[in-house]
Design a protein around this motif. Structure first.
Motif, PDB file in Angstrom:
ATOM      1  N   PHE A 192       0.864  -1.174   0.000  1.00  0.00           N
ATOM      2  CA  PHE A 192       0.000   0.000   0.000  1.00  0.00           C
ATOM      3  C   PHE A 192       0.902   1.226   0.000  1.00  0.00           C
ATOM      4  CE2 PHE A 192      -3.199  -3.020   1.021  1.00  0.00           C
ATOM      5  CZ  PHE A 192      -4.397  -2.437   0.638  1.00  0.00           C
ATOM      6  N   PRO A 193       0.389   2.351  -0.491  1.00  0.00           N
ATOM      7  CA  PRO A 193       1.218   3.550  -0.577  1.00  0.00           C
ATOM      8  C   PRO A 193       1.766   4.031   0.766  1.00  0.00           C
ATOM      9  CG  PRO A 193      -0.850   3.860  -1.750  1.00  0.00           C
ATOM     10  CD  PRO A 193      -0.933   2.555  -1.029  1.00  0.00           C
ATOM     11  N   SER A 194       1.036   3.725   1.841  1.00  0.00           N
ATOM     12  CA  SER A 194       1.451   4.180   3.166  1.00  0.00           C
ATOM     13  C   SER A 194       0.777   3.309   4.222  1.00  0.00           C
ATOM     14  CB  SER A 194       1.054   5.642   3.385  1.00  0.00           C
ATOM     15  OG  SER A 194      -0.362   5.752   3.414  1.00  0.00           O
ATOM     16  N   LEU A 195       1.267   3.389   5.433  1.00  0.00           N
ATOM     17  CA  LEU A 195       0.618   2.690   6.536  1.00  0.00           C
ATOM     18  C   LEU A 195      -0.791   3.223   6.735  1.00  0.00           C
ATOM     19  CD1 LEU A 195       0.697   0.618   8.772  1.00  0.00           C
ATOM     20  CD2 LEU A 195       1.788   2.326  10.242  1.00  0.00           C
ATOM     21  N   ALA A 196      -0.985   4.512   6.560  1.00  0.00           N
ATOM     22  CA  ALA A 196      -2.322   5.104   6.703  1.00  0.00           C
ATOM     23  C   ALA A 196      -3.292   4.510   5.679  1.00  0.00           C
ATOM     24  CB  ALA A 196      -2.254   6.616   6.559  1.00  0.00           C
ATOM     25  N   ALA A 197      -2.852   4.337   4.438  1.00  0.00           N
ATOM     26  CA  ALA A 197      -3.702   3.746   3.397  1.00  0.00           C
ATOM     27  C   ALA A 197      -4.029   2.290   3.741  1.00  0.00           C
ATOM     28  CB  ALA A 197      -3.020   3.835   2.039  1.00  0.00           C
ATOM     29  N   TYR A 198      -3.055   1.574   4.260  1.00  0.00           N
ATOM     30  CA  TYR A 198      -3.291   0.192   4.667  1.00  0.00           C
ATOM     31  C   TYR A 198      -4.308   0.141   5.806  1.00  0.00           C
ATOM     32  CZ  TYR A 198      -2.552  -4.461   6.566  1.00  0.00           C
ATOM     33  OH  TYR A 198      -2.750  -5.741   7.044  1.00  0.00           O
ATOM     34  N   GLU A 199      -4.213   1.064   6.745  1.00  0.00           N
ATOM     35  CA  GLU A 199      -5.146   1.074   7.872  1.00  0.00           C
ATOM     36  C   GLU A 199      -6.573   1.359   7.408  1.00  0.00           C
ATOM     37  OE1 GLU A 199      -3.274   3.738  10.628  1.00  0.00           O
ATOM     38  OE2 GLU A 199      -1.913   2.182  11.338  1.00  0.00           O
ATOM     39  N   VAL A 200      -6.746   2.213   6.400  1.00  0.00           N
ATOM     40  CA  VAL A 200      -8.081   2.462   5.834  1.00  0.00           C
ATOM     41  C   VAL A 200      -8.633   1.161   5.249  1.00  0.00           C
ATOM     42  CG1 VAL A 200      -9.345   3.661   3.995  1.00  0.00           C
ATOM     43  CG2 VAL A 200      -7.731   4.917   5.434  1.00  0.00           C
ATOM     44  N   TYR A 201      -7.802   0.455   4.514  1.00  0.00           N
ATOM     45  CA  TYR A 201      -8.172  -0.846   3.944  1.00  0.00           C
ATOM     46  C   TYR A 201      -8.556  -1.821   5.057  1.00  0.00           C
ATOM     47  CZ  TYR A 201      -6.687  -5.549   2.340  1.00  0.00           C
ATOM     48  OH  TYR A 201      -6.581  -6.889   2.085  1.00  0.00           O
ATOM     49  N   ARG A 202      -7.763  -1.902   6.101  1.00  0.00           N
ATOM     50  CA  ARG A 202      -8.012  -2.834   7.206  1.00  0.00           C
ATOM     51  C   ARG A 202      -9.312  -2.536   7.952  1.00  0.00           C
ATOM     52  NH1 ARG A 202      -6.425  -7.483   8.404  1.00  0.00           N
ATOM     53  NH2 ARG A 202      -6.305  -7.012  10.594  1.00  0.00           N
ATOM     54  N   GLN A 203      -9.758  -1.283   7.930  1.00  0.00           N
ATOM     55  CA  GLN A 203     -11.014  -0.932   8.606  1.00  0.00           C
ATOM     56  C   GLN A 203     -12.218  -1.629   7.989  1.00  0.00           C
ATOM     57  OE1 GLN A 203     -11.170   3.340   8.571  1.00  0.00           O
ATOM     58  NE2 GLN A 203      -9.588   3.541  10.124  1.00  0.00           N
ATOM     59  N   ARG A 204     -12.083  -2.129   6.781  1.00  0.00           N
ATOM     60  CA  ARG A 204     -13.188  -2.805   6.106  1.00  0.00           C
ATOM     61  C   ARG A 204     -13.364  -4.252   6.583  1.00  0.00           C
ATOM     62  NH1 ARG A 204     -15.114  -0.146   1.765  1.00  0.00           N
ATOM     63  NH2 ARG A 204     -13.937   1.600   0.955  1.00  0.00           N
ATOM     64  N   PHE A 205     -12.346  -4.817   7.225  1.00  0.00           N
ATOM     65  CA  PHE A 205     -12.414  -6.202   7.687  1.00  0.00           C
ATOM     66  C   PHE A 205     -13.565  -6.366   8.667  1.00  0.00           C
ATOM     67  CE2 PHE A 205      -8.533  -6.302   5.597  1.00  0.00           C
ATOM     68  CZ  PHE A 205      -7.991  -7.574   5.574  1.00  0.00           C
ATOM     69  N   GLY A 206     -14.350  -7.398   8.453  1.00  0.00           N
ATOM     70  CA  GLY A 206     -15.460  -7.698   9.345  1.00  0.00           C
ATOM     71  C   GLY A 206     -16.652  -6.783   9.196  1.00  0.00           C
ATOM     72  N   VAL A 207     -16.567  -5.784   8.290  1.00  0.00           N
ATOM     73  CA  VAL A 207     -17.647  -4.812   8.108  1.00  0.00           C
ATOM     74  C   VAL A 207     -18.149  -4.822   6.667  1.00  0.00           C
ATOM     75  CG1 VAL A 207     -18.251  -2.363   8.257  1.00  0.00           C
ATOM     76  CG2 VAL A 207     -16.683  -3.350   9.930  1.00  0.00           C
ATOM     77  N   ASP A 208     -17.239  -4.717   5.728  1.00  0.00           N
ATOM     78  CA  ASP A 208     -17.564  -4.659   4.306  1.00  0.00           C
ATOM     79  C   ASP A 208     -18.037  -6.047   3.837  1.00  0.00           C
ATOM     80  OD1 ASP A 208     -16.976  -5.012   1.381  1.00  0.00           O
ATOM     81  OD2 ASP A 208     -16.379  -2.909   1.562  1.00  0.00           O
ATOM     82  N   PRO A 209     -19.214  -6.120   3.195  1.00  0.00           N
ATOM     83  CA  PRO A 209     -19.744  -7.422   2.762  1.00  0.00           C
ATOM     84  C   PRO A 209     -18.807  -8.198   1.832  1.00  0.00           C
ATOM     85  CG  PRO A 209     -21.435  -5.729   2.582  1.00  0.00           C
ATOM     86  CD  PRO A 209     -20.153  -5.026   2.927  1.00  0.00           C
ATOM     87  N   GLU A 210     -18.053  -7.499   0.980  1.00  0.00           N
ATOM     88  CA  GLU A 210     -17.125  -8.197   0.089  1.00  0.00           C
ATOM     89  C   GLU A 210     -15.951  -8.803   0.861  1.00  0.00           C
ATOM     90  OE1 GLU A 210     -17.321  -6.268  -4.239  1.00  0.00           O
ATOM     91  OE2 GLU A 210     -16.485  -4.920  -2.710  1.00  0.00           O
ATOM     92  N   PHE A 211     -15.494  -8.128   1.886  1.00  0.00           N
ATOM     93  CA  PHE A 211     -14.406  -8.650   2.712  1.00  0.00           C
ATOM     94  C   PHE A 211     -14.900  -9.860   3.508  1.00  0.00           C
ATOM     95  CE2 PHE A 211     -12.618  -4.856   1.323  1.00  0.00           C
ATOM     96  CZ  PHE A 211     -11.351  -4.625   1.824  1.00  0.00           C
TER      97      PHE A 211
END
Length: 104
Positions: free
Chosen positions: A51-70
């Motif tokens: 990911f471009p940055s740790l911050a971008a990765y953390e945004v991605y990780r926030q979808r775990f357990g919440v986003d239906p596709e994840f």
């Protein structure tokens, strides 16, 4: 990530991997692929993505357990039992000069 996979369920693992490659790419990362058992250990697989940055990765990780596709992608793993264990390690890449830029 390093995965210990069930060699008898490698097709399910491939479905799981394809789902995650798509999710990483669509949510700002670059997926460098999954590396599946071929010779030697028959139960170890690797996944590499950036990911471009740790911050971008953390945004991605926030979808775990919440986003239906994840959740659906994880369901492949959970219902098939294709992953026995996994370990997440954070590294910073040193890429060839022709590789795409990964920072802001």
């Amino acid at each position: 990530m390093t995965y210990t996979v069930d060699p008898a369920r490698i097709e399910a693992f491939e479905s799981f991997a394809r789902a995650w490659m798509d999710l990483v790419t669509r949510h700002g990362g670059i997926h460098h692929g999954y590396f599946l058992p071929s010779e030697g250990k028959s139960d170890e697989a690797l996944a590499l993505f950036t990911f471009p940055s740790l911050a971008a990765y953390e945004v991605y990780r926030q979808r775990f357990g919440v986003d239906p596709e994840f959740i659906a992608a994880d369901r492949i793993r959970d219902e098939s039992g294709c992953v026995l264990r996994y370990e997440r390690t954070f590294m910073r890449p040193l890429l060839p000069a022709e590789a795409p830029e990964l920072h802001d």
